[in-house]
Write a protein that holds these residues in place. Structure first.
Motif, PDB file in Angstrom:
ATOM      1  N   GLU A  15      14.407 -20.853  -0.319  1.00 40.14           N
ATOM      2  CA  GLU A  15      14.580 -19.708   0.569  1.00 40.14           C
ATOM      3  C   GLU A  15      15.691 -19.976   1.570  1.00 40.14           C
ATOM      4  N   CYS A  16      16.853 -20.338   1.087  1.00 40.70           N
ATOM      5  CA  CYS A  16      17.965 -20.659   1.967  1.00 40.70           C
ATOM      6  C   CYS A  16      18.457 -19.400   2.677  1.00 40.70           C
ATOM      7  N   LEU A  17      19.025 -19.594   3.847  1.00 41.58           N
ATOM      8  CA  LEU A  17      19.566 -18.489   4.626  1.00 41.58           C
ATOM      9  C   LEU A  17      21.072 -18.381   4.490  1.00 41.58           C
ATOM     10  N   THR A  18      21.694 -19.435   3.990  1.00 42.61           N
ATOM     11  CA  THR A  18      23.138 -19.433   3.783  1.00 42.61           C
ATOM     12  C   THR A  18      23.470 -20.094   2.458  1.00 42.61           C
ATOM     13  N   TYR A  19      24.658 -19.789   1.970  1.00 40.20           N
ATOM     14  CA  TYR A  19      25.190 -20.441   0.783  1.00 40.20           C
ATOM     15  C   TYR A  19      26.471 -21.159   1.171  1.00 40.20           C
ATOM     16  N   HIS A  20      26.726 -22.302   0.573  1.00 38.00           N
ATOM     17  CA  HIS A  20      28.028 -22.937   0.712  1.00 38.00           C
ATOM     18  C   HIS A  20      29.037 -22.003   0.052  1.00 38.00           C
ATOM     19  N   ALA A  21      30.249 -22.015   0.553  1.00 37.53           N
ATOM     20  CA  ALA A  21      31.267 -21.077   0.084  1.00 37.53           C
ATOM     21  C   ALA A  21      31.408 -21.078  -1.434  1.00 37.53           C
ATOM     22  N   GLU A  22      31.492 -22.247  -2.035  1.00 41.41           N
ATOM     23  CA  GLU A  22      31.705 -22.325  -3.490  1.00 41.41           C
ATOM     24  C   GLU A  22      30.578 -21.637  -4.277  1.00 41.41           C
ATOM     25  N   LYS A  23      29.349 -21.819  -3.828  1.00 39.73           N
ATOM     26  CA  LYS A  23      28.219 -21.188  -4.513  1.00 39.73           C
ATOM     27  C   LYS A  23      28.238 -19.674  -4.303  1.00 39.73           C
ATOM     28  N   ALA A  24      28.617 -19.252  -3.097  1.00 40.17           N
ATOM     29  CA  ALA A  24      28.717 -17.821  -2.815  1.00 40.17           C
ATOM     30  C   ALA A  24      29.787 -17.172  -3.690  1.00 40.17           C
ATOM     31  N   PHE A  25      30.929 -17.851  -3.839  1.00 38.99           N
ATOM     32  CA  PHE A  25      31.995 -17.309  -4.673  1.00 38.99           C
ATOM     33  C   PHE A  25      31.518 -17.144  -6.113  1.00 38.99           C
ATOM     34  N   LYS A  26      30.782 -18.137  -6.589  1.00 39.03           N
ATOM     35  CA  LYS A  26      30.260 -18.084  -7.958  1.00 39.03           C
ATOM     36  C   LYS A  26      29.305 -16.900  -8.125  1.00 39.03           C
ATOM     37  N   LYS A  27      28.416 -16.699  -7.150  1.00 37.92           N
ATOM     38  CA  LYS A  27      27.470 -15.588  -7.207  1.00 37.92           C
ATOM     39  C   LYS A  27      28.200 -14.242  -7.200  1.00 37.92           C
ATOM     40  N   LEU A  28      29.301 -14.179  -6.445  1.00 38.61           N
ATOM     41  CA  LEU A  28      30.069 -12.938  -6.336  1.00 38.61           C
ATOM     42  C   LEU A  28      31.036 -12.737  -7.499  1.00 38.61           C
ATOM     43  N   GLY A  29      31.255 -13.788  -8.274  1.00 37.17           N
ATOM     44  CA  GLY A  29      32.150 -13.684  -9.412  1.00 37.17           C
ATOM     45  C   GLY A  29      33.621 -13.691  -9.032  1.00 37.17           C
ATOM     46  N   VAL A  30      33.947 -14.367  -7.928  1.00 34.81           N
ATOM     47  CA  VAL A  30      35.345 -14.488  -7.522  1.00 34.81           C
ATOM     48  C   VAL A  30      35.742 -15.958  -7.558  1.00 34.81           C
ATOM     49  N   PHE A  49      31.065 -24.525   9.672  1.00 32.24           N
ATOM     50  CA  PHE A  49      30.212 -25.603  10.153  1.00 32.24           C
ATOM     51  C   PHE A  49      30.911 -26.902   9.785  1.00 32.24           C
ATOM     52  N   GLY A  50      31.629 -27.462  10.759  1.00 34.98           N
ATOM     53  CA  GLY A  50      32.460 -28.624  10.460  1.00 34.98           C
ATOM     54  C   GLY A  50      33.611 -28.176   9.586  1.00 34.98           C
ATOM     55  N   LYS A  51      33.741 -28.774   8.422  1.00 42.73           N
ATOM     56  CA  LYS A  51      34.785 -28.374   7.469  1.00 42.73           C
ATOM     57  C   LYS A  51      34.259 -27.432   6.396  1.00 42.73           C
ATOM     58  N   THR A  52      32.994 -27.066   6.504  1.00 43.27           N
ATOM     59  CA  THR A  52      32.339 -26.263   5.479  1.00 43.27           C
ATOM     60  C   THR A  52      32.151 -24.829   5.950  1.00 43.27           C
ATOM     61  N   PHE A  53      32.402 -23.890   5.056  1.00 42.66           N
ATOM     62  CA  PHE A  53      32.101 -22.493   5.335  1.00 42.66           C
ATOM     63  C   PHE A  53      30.742 -22.173   4.734  1.00 42.66           C
ATOM     64  N   LEU A  54      29.918 -21.510   5.524  1.00 34.73           N
ATOM     65  CA  LEU A  54      28.609 -21.057   5.068  1.00 34.73           C
ATOM     66  C   LEU A  54      28.586 -19.533   5.093  1.00 34.73           C
ATOM     67  N   ILE A  55      28.083 -18.947   4.026  1.00 34.58           N
ATOM     68  CA  ILE A  55      28.010 -17.497   3.907  1.00 34.58           C
ATOM     69  C   ILE A  55      26.542 -17.095   4.023  1.00 34.58           C
ATOM     70  N   PRO A  56      26.207 -16.203   4.969  1.00 34.24           N
ATOM     71  CA  PRO A  56      24.812 -15.773   5.086  1.00 34.24           C
ATOM     72  C   PRO A  56      24.308 -15.116   3.799  1.00 34.24           C
ATOM     73  N   LYS A  57      23.088 -15.442   3.436  1.00 36.98           N
ATOM     74  CA  LYS A  57      22.480 -14.914   2.208  1.00 36.98           C
ATOM     75  C   LYS A  57      22.424 -13.395   2.233  1.00 36.98           C
ATOM     76  N   HIS A  58      22.114 -12.820   3.398  1.00 38.13           N
ATOM     77  CA  HIS A  58      21.993 -11.359   3.468  1.00 38.13           C
ATOM     78  C   HIS A  58      23.330 -10.666   3.169  1.00 38.13           C
TER      79      HIS A  58
END
Length: 66
Positions: A15-30, A49-58
């Protein structure tokens, strides 16, 4: 003996609230380049967050629900 904080169960991790950018891109198909371009332009909200981008799940859920 002191008790530490309780460990998270695997179901809590699902039940994560955010995705790492790479996983979010994969889910979005970009691709990676396009994904970071969307973040830079503000079209894809992200938290750095530091050097990492986090994308909110919502945000991902909303984009995929359209």
């Amino acid at each position: 003996m002191t008790m530490g904080t309780p460990r998270q169960k695997d179901s809590d991790v699902d039940e994560c609230l955010t995705y790492h950018a790479e996983k979010a891109f994969k889910k979005l198909g970009v691709g990676r380049s396009k994904g970071y371009q969307l973040i830079r332009s503000g079209e894809l909200p992200a938290v750095k967050f530091g050097k990492t981008f986090l994308i909110p799940k919502h945000v991902i859920d909303k984009l995929l629900d359209v």
